[in-house]
Design a protein around this motif. Sequence first.
Motif, PDB file in Angstrom:
ATOM      1  N   ILE A 177       0.476  -1.398   0.235  1.00  0.00           N
ATOM      2  CA  ILE A 177      -0.491   0.149  -0.013  1.00  0.00           C
ATOM      3  C   ILE A 177       0.918   1.490   0.355  1.00  0.00           C
ATOM      4  N   TYR A 190      -6.256   7.576   8.420  1.00  0.00           N
ATOM      5  CA  TYR A 190      -6.015   7.481   9.550  1.00  0.00           C
ATOM      6  C   TYR A 190      -4.684   7.910   8.474  1.00  0.00           C
ATOM      7  N   LEU A 439      -3.885  -1.341  23.531  1.00  0.00           N
ATOM      8  CA  LEU A 439      -4.314  -0.412  22.793  1.00  0.00           C
ATOM      9  C   LEU A 439      -3.398  -0.482  21.711  1.00  0.00           C
ATOM     10  N   ARG A 442      -2.861  -4.077  20.930  1.00  0.00           N
ATOM     11  CA  ARG A 442      -4.397  -4.266  19.485  1.00  0.00           C
ATOM     12  C   ARG A 442      -3.907  -4.052  18.551  1.00  0.00           C
ATOM     13  N   ALA A 446      -3.813  -6.115  14.795  1.00  0.00           N
ATOM     14  CA  ALA A 446      -4.543  -4.710  13.184  1.00  0.00           C
ATOM     15  C   ALA A 446      -3.333  -4.895  11.864  1.00  0.00           C
TER      16      ALA A 446
ATOM     17  N   ALA B 435      -7.072  -2.886   0.560  1.00  0.00           N
ATOM     18  CA  ALA B 435      -6.427  -2.959   1.370  1.00  0.00           C
ATOM     19  C   ALA B 435      -5.891  -2.060   2.743  1.00  0.00           C
ATOM     20  N   LYS B 436      -6.371  -1.046   2.224  1.00  0.00           N
ATOM     21  CA  LYS B 436      -5.564   0.414   3.039  1.00  0.00           C
ATOM     22  C   LYS B 436      -6.580   0.862   3.871  1.00  0.00           C
ATOM     23  N   LEU B 439      -7.447  -2.218   6.505  1.00  0.00           N
ATOM     24  CA  LEU B 439      -6.667  -2.099   7.585  1.00  0.00           C
ATOM     25  C   LEU B 439      -7.138  -0.655   8.665  1.00  0.00           C
ATOM     26  N   MET B 440      -7.799   0.278   7.859  1.00  0.00           N
ATOM     27  CA  MET B 440      -8.003   2.106   8.683  1.00  0.00           C
ATOM     28  C   MET B 440      -9.052   0.964   9.644  1.00  0.00           C
ATOM     29  N   ARG B 442      -9.598  -2.224  10.450  1.00  0.00           N
ATOM     30  CA  ARG B 442      -8.886  -3.123  11.932  1.00  0.00           C
ATOM     31  C   ARG B 442      -8.495  -2.156  12.626  1.00  0.00           C
ATOM     32  N   LEU B 443      -7.617  -1.115  12.415  1.00  0.00           N
ATOM     33  CA  LEU B 443      -6.933   0.121  12.906  1.00  0.00           C
ATOM     34  C   LEU B 443      -8.476   0.588  14.442  1.00  0.00           C
ATOM     35  N   LYS B 444      -9.844   1.325  13.269  1.00  0.00           N
ATOM     36  CA  LYS B 444     -10.738   1.612  14.249  1.00  0.00           C
ATOM     37  C   LYS B 444     -11.326   0.584  15.184  1.00  0.00           C
ATOM     38  N   ALA B 446      -8.970  -1.584  16.561  1.00  0.00           N
ATOM     39  CA  ALA B 446      -9.021  -1.505  18.024  1.00  0.00           C
ATOM     40  C   ALA B 446      -8.901  -0.626  18.875  1.00  0.00           C
ATOM     41  N   PHE B 447      -9.687   0.474  18.710  1.00  0.00           N
ATOM     42  CA  PHE B 447      -9.956   1.500  19.384  1.00  0.00           C
ATOM     43  C   PHE B 447     -11.540   1.080  19.913  1.00  0.00           C
TER      44      PHE B 447
END
Lengths: 460, 460
Positions: A177, A190, A439, A442, A446, B435-436, B439-440, B442-444, B446-447
Amino acid sequence: MDMADLGAQLAEVVGAAHALTGAAISADYAHDESLSFPAQAPACLVRPADAEQVAAVLKLAAAAGTPVTARGSGSGMCGAATPVPEGIVLSFERMNSIVDVDPVNFVAVVQPGVTLSELDEALAGHGLTYPVYPGELSATVGGTVATNAGGMRAVRYGVTRANVLGLQLALPDGELIRTGGPIAKCSTGYDLTQLVIGSEGTLALVTEATLKLHPRLPHQQTVLAPFTDLDEVIRAVPRILAAGLAPHILEYIDALTMAAITHTTNLTLGVPDQVRDTAQAYLVVALENRDADRLAEDVNAVAEMLAGDLGAMDAYVLDGPAAHKLIEAREKAFWTAKAAGAQEIIDVVVPRGAMPEFFATVRKLAQDTGSGAVGCGHAGDGNVHLAIFQADEQVRHELLHGIFAAGVAAGGAISGEHGIGREKKSHFQALENPAKLALMRRLKLAFDPDGVLNPGVLFD
Amino acid sequence: MDMADLGAQLAEVVGAAHALTGAAISADYAHDESLSFPAQAPACLVRPADAEQVAAVLKLAAAAGTPVTARGSGSGMCGAATPVPEGIVLSFERMNSIVDVDPVNFVAVVQPGVTLSELDEALAGHGLTYPVYPGELSATVGGTVATNAGGMRAVRYGVTRANVLGLQLALPDGELIRTGGPIAKCSTGYDLTQLVIGSEGTLALVTEATLKLHPRLPHQQTVLAPFTDLDEVIRAVPRILAAGLAPHILEYIDALTMAAITHTTNLTLGVPDQVRDTAQAYLVVALENRDADRLAEDVNAVAEMLAGDLGAMDAYVLDGPAAHKLIEAREKAFWTAKAAGAQEIIDVVVPRGAMPEFFATVRKLAQDTGSGAVGCGHAGDGNVHLAIFQADEQVRHELLHGIFAAGVAAGGAISGEHGIGREKKSHFQALENPAKLALMRRLKLAFDPDGVLNPGVLFD
């Protein structure tokens, strides 16, 4: 899958000449420049030629559950480039092209294996500079991104984080990416660029970086000011910055470290013997300007401030060669400390106003444990580089813990620019807020659900 | 849980006077300044007094699965502060204290509800400045962190991302954590500060921010240069930057926009009629310096460059009041466009060298669809602010898609500083690498595993 099978698959990706196993791997790949973390030979070394090969290696490793440790030039300080015995070292040595230098957008696009000195050479002709100078110019761009490297010029130009605009990343699932780009700003989802910077090879591997360049200012001068007291050095710093003089180097060097680096490098600075004998610390202020006359004015202003209100014993404007040698000697302070037998080099960062109090705590902790803790550092950034002399491992661990805890208590952090790596992980885990660590774990999952990227770095 | 029960629990946390439901909520809380995203009244409004209350509200909301949309002063441009009908608006209006201004470390610690104008007022007496001026000084610090706000001075000082050192964050699980701090650098785990900046209220809520301050340079001057061609304006930009003159404002304004903002504000700039009638675009260059004489020299140098090699029709050094009014009028260009009936304001960012090509594409797309697309923007940053005039919603959507796609294809992004919000989400989802995006997401998670923080922003 056993390593022989995996090795054969890896050889298909990168070519047999660039997938080595066992004794065929040079001992260099077993360690970085950490003074305390032991070398560990990897099971396999791969040297991919391009981003697609990096992604393919990661995909194979993830499928096999085999750890991957990325490596630039191995100049890291905390064991983050030290592999695990059953793992793969992925060396970026063949990915060392400067893809583009763009004088309109002030941007360079480089592969991760390009060293800072190679980049600097390529930029000089364009009148541009990449201002991250972490002391070791053999460091690769990829390595500096992984550690969020700083260095002396960060006081004016910021650390790596401030100078990377975009990345190409290989993810553990084999995807490539692109994040950010040759743009000054971005509010579009992000910021993955910033998340990967400083993540020490644990989230994704950088296969290309887009760097922010700055005009290369042609004129530099350096002022050296001895003080009878280290705390006074620190108190001078905000006064110089508040004047708007924008030095690009603002370093303190304690008397012992100055003696060591001048001795090692046969450096004479024109400081009279009686001043040198009384000085407890030095401030080094370097200024740069596009205009020679303005520079001379500013240098005089700094020298007058230092020798006047700011309480320096004197202020010496160094001639070009002496200034160059002093900065070079300061950059090599790590090697001087290593040669002197230091067991550890650390780089706690604290609010710069908290440095006197932090120094007092360090002195007391060192005294109480019969240890040595001397150094130099980025006074403008509150980044304290200490060489630790204490042969007993347990005592040293406790001393380090006390120093790190004092830094954190002062509002700072364990590392300003070296990173945590394998070496300081136990301190990081012990001193960080558990909710924050959870965090971070996690976030790690991810990116890297199989845990193949540099396991043992940051987390257990 | 129904909203009445949740409302009662929220009232216990923040006090009954600060937990309102239904018709008791002012219509102001139903929207931000997005021109196209419709207002939506929330089910509940809470106004917490401190970080602990914010964390407690989040914990209750997560347990109930009720969405929470954070709100500063509602000056966002993309619907990110527009609540969902079944959700809670969490307004930071009571958390508006400046906790500390620290002239040694050049740091301010503020609550998120502090506005940029309040902060500026508090800093003036210290000779310091927080250099993020996104045009709307009623914006809160929390809001600017959420969008990674930019503004005119970013060309010298960087955007919000470059000027936030640390955050206190409330996580959806009710934990409070601190990231970064009053320190210039940090390589100690993942940079959560940077990840939350620009995340538009979708990852965590900022309950306190530690900001980087700069010396407040006392002298400013502004040069206005009309050009017969917008592309020539853009070509002048790298030349000015390469000279090392470090302007803090470097804006282009197209002729239509200049006519509109000068007309609206009764601004006369001393540009002769025949120049104004021929000019197609203007460059505004503002310089600042700690020294008045140096400033005067630099201003002359810029004016000579512009009227000489750089091909401007002339270069006018504006007197103080005229310069101030011009900058103010430029800052209010959004309101001028809104008053003129623009249906959308966008802020694509491209590499600054790609601006001429991007402008050509925009002109063609506008022409092909019978639309208007005029504007001004941060020429030094490649950040193009366009007012879009096209009443047909479907045609406008296609036009916007074409413009965003052209920006992305040029190496840029949909938004340089406004964000994506609810308004541009479909374009973001369509143009971003899957893909990006994955990933974003998955980060969301995680929070915010329950998806309570600003659902509908960035992602569906």
